[in-house]
Design a protein around this motif. Structure first.
Motif, PDB file in Angstrom:
ATOM      1  N   GLU A 134     -54.379  46.110  -0.768  1.00 44.47           N
ATOM      2  CA  GLU A 134     -54.209  44.869  -1.529  1.00 44.47           C
ATOM      3  C   GLU A 134     -52.759  44.423  -1.513  1.00 44.47           C
ATOM      4  O   GLU A 134     -52.457  43.235  -1.320  1.00 44.47           O
ATOM      5  N   ASP A 135     -51.856  45.364  -1.745  1.00 40.33           N
ATOM      6  CA  ASP A 135     -50.440  45.009  -1.791  1.00 40.33           C
ATOM      7  C   ASP A 135     -49.955  44.470  -0.438  1.00 40.33           C
ATOM      8  O   ASP A 135     -49.193  43.495  -0.387  1.00 40.33           O
ATOM      9  N   LEU A 173     -51.754  43.045   1.870  1.00 37.63           N
ATOM     10  CA  LEU A 173     -52.328  41.712   2.083  1.00 37.63           C
ATOM     11  C   LEU A 173     -51.563  40.660   1.293  1.00 37.63           C
ATOM     12  O   LEU A 173     -51.340  39.548   1.776  1.00 37.63           O
ATOM     13  N   LEU A 174     -51.162  41.028   0.083  1.00 36.66           N
ATOM     14  CA  LEU A 174     -50.405  40.086  -0.745  1.00 36.66           C
ATOM     15  C   LEU A 174     -49.051  39.784  -0.102  1.00 36.66           C
ATOM     16  O   LEU A 174     -48.625  38.631  -0.042  1.00 36.66           O
ATOM     17  N   LYS A 175     -48.396  40.819   0.379  1.00 38.15           N
ATOM     18  CA  LYS A 175     -47.100  40.595   1.050  1.00 38.15           C
ATOM     19  C   LYS A 175     -47.278  39.730   2.291  1.00 38.15           C
ATOM     20  O   LYS A 175     -46.451  38.868   2.597  1.00 38.15           O
ATOM     21  N   ALA A 210     -49.648  37.498   2.727  1.00 40.36           N
ATOM     22  CA  ALA A 210     -49.940  36.130   2.270  1.00 40.36           C
ATOM     23  C   ALA A 210     -48.681  35.419   1.784  1.00 40.36           C
ATOM     24  O   ALA A 210     -48.511  34.219   1.987  1.00 40.36           O
ATOM     25  N   LEU A 211     -47.782  36.192   1.170  1.00 44.23           N
ATOM     26  CA  LEU A 211     -46.546  35.601   0.657  1.00 44.23           C
ATOM     27  C   LEU A 211     -45.449  35.538   1.711  1.00 44.23           C
ATOM     28  O   LEU A 211     -44.366  35.022   1.450  1.00 44.23           O
ATOM     29  N   GLU A 212     -45.719  36.113   2.885  1.00 45.67           N
ATOM     30  CA  GLU A 212     -44.732  36.131   3.976  1.00 45.67           C
ATOM     31  C   GLU A 212     -43.469  36.879   3.570  1.00 45.67           C
ATOM     32  O   GLU A 212     -42.352  36.479   3.891  1.00 45.67           O
ATOM     33  N   THR A 213     -43.665  37.990   2.859  1.00 44.08           N
ATOM     34  CA  THR A 213     -42.514  38.777   2.433  1.00 44.08           C
ATOM     35  C   THR A 213     -42.389  40.092   3.198  1.00 44.08           C
ATOM     36  O   THR A 213     -41.455  40.853   2.950  1.00 44.08           O
ATOM     37  N   ILE A 219     -53.361  32.343  -4.934  1.00 45.45           N
ATOM     38  CA  ILE A 219     -51.956  31.901  -4.870  1.00 45.45           C
ATOM     39  C   ILE A 219     -51.885  30.384  -4.993  1.00 45.45           C
ATOM     40  O   ILE A 219     -51.009  29.842  -5.668  1.00 45.45           O
TER      41      ILE A 219
END
Lengths: 190, 133
Positions: B5-6, B8-10, B12-15, B45
């Motif tokens: 999950e983490d 995927l979140l990164k 999605a946020l392009e971080t 988001i």
């Protein structure tokens, strides 16, 4: 960008600003349609005050006309955002009421004014989730999503390293998602 | 092995860094479940980023900020008027202080005049103030 906003050309902003300075009301309205709501949201998230948010966003447009920045100085979007961001910082410092992270309940933030400003209960909850973040995370999220700044711009604006900005945004979004899942906005949070 | 999950979140946020982004991107392209999870994440988001409060528009402050040729012309006219009035005042002040002109002759001319049987006395001083009125 992960969250595509309305599409328009950056040059449209400068053209509309030039026309507005020559008295073109339609150009002025286009500028406001493009940026005003976003700027109000930014100021609202930063300060929790609907009244201040309206004033700050309007002030940014007035200053834009007075200053008449050149395209070489950056984007008009960035110029407006920076003004509102600094106004919000100043307001937070000046404000007699301390913004406590644990007690950032909307009950303290003029709920009737806020309710008349947001368009739905979901938006009201999202504002609450963002206001529940700590200052650093909230700033990173607001500048990214509502200021539409790049990570590099946020790092320069806030004076923190690029990696810190990204980390703050990550945890801000993660916390918001969990908070909103508890409120039933997100049906599933993985 | 699915993407966490983490991560995927990164993504999605392009971080995440380029290597991580490439690896996750390749997996998501090949994995239906992760692709669906990513889509839900992006939806969340977009909701967080999508508050659009009612905003009060202000009218264009036309008079204050329109670059005005008329105003520039008025400014120039004011400068010229002040200059004219000021110059007039100075000139009138100067005229109150008479300047007396006394013709002066060189030494040789003075001797020639003195030696001449028809010596001419120097003309009396001319009062310019009196003659100008």
């Amino acid at each position: 960008m992960v969250y595509p906003k309305g599409t328009y050309e950056v040059s449209d902003d400068w053209r509309d600003l030039d026309q507005a300075r020559h008295g073109d009301e339609a150009a002025w309205r286009r500028l406001m349609e493009r940026h005003l709501s976003r700027l109000v949201a930014l100021a609202l998230m930063m300060t929790g005050s609907p009244e201040f948010a309206q004033d700050a966003a309007q002030e940014a447009f007035v200053r834009l006309l007075k200053a008449n920045p050149a395209p070489e100085q950056g984007t008009l979007r960035g110029y407006l955002t920076t003004i509102v961001y600094h106004l919000a910082l100043k307001e937070n410092r000046r404000s007699a009421r301390q913004q406590n992270v644990e007690n950032s309940s909307l009950e303290d933030d003029s709920p009737s004014a806020l309710e008349s400003m947001v368009r739905s209960e979901r938006e009201w909850l999202v504002v609450g989730a963002i206001r529940a973040l700590d200052d650093a995370q909230r700033t990173a999220l607001v500048l990214r999503f509502y200021g539409e700044h790049t990570y590099e711009e946020i790092a320069a604006l806030t004076g923190v390293p690029l990696g810190t900005v990204k980390s703050r945004l990550f945890y801000a979004v993660k916390q918001c998602r969990e908070w909103l899942k508890e409120k039933g906005v997100f049906k599933e949070c993985m | 092995m699915h993407v966490t999950e983490d991560d995927l979140l990164k993504f999605a946020l392009e971080t995440c860094d380029d290597a991580e982004a490439q690896a996750i991107g390749e997996h998501v392209a090949a994995c239906d479940e992760c692709r669906e999870r990513l889509a839900l994440l992006r939806r969340d988001i977009a909701i967080i980023a999508g508050v659009q409060p009612e905003a009060e528009r202000i009218p264009l402050p036309f008079r204050s900020y329109r670059p005005s040729v008329w105003r520039a012309a008025m400014r120039m006219a004011a400068v010229l008027l002040v200059g004219f009035v000021g110059g007039l005042a100075v000139s009138r002040w100067v005229c109150r202080c008479p300047v007396t002109v006394v013709p002066q002759y060189g030494a040789s001319a003075a001797r020639a005049i003195a030696a001449s049987p028809q010596a001419v006395t120097p003309a009396p001083p001319v009062d310019l103030a009196a003659t100008s009125q």
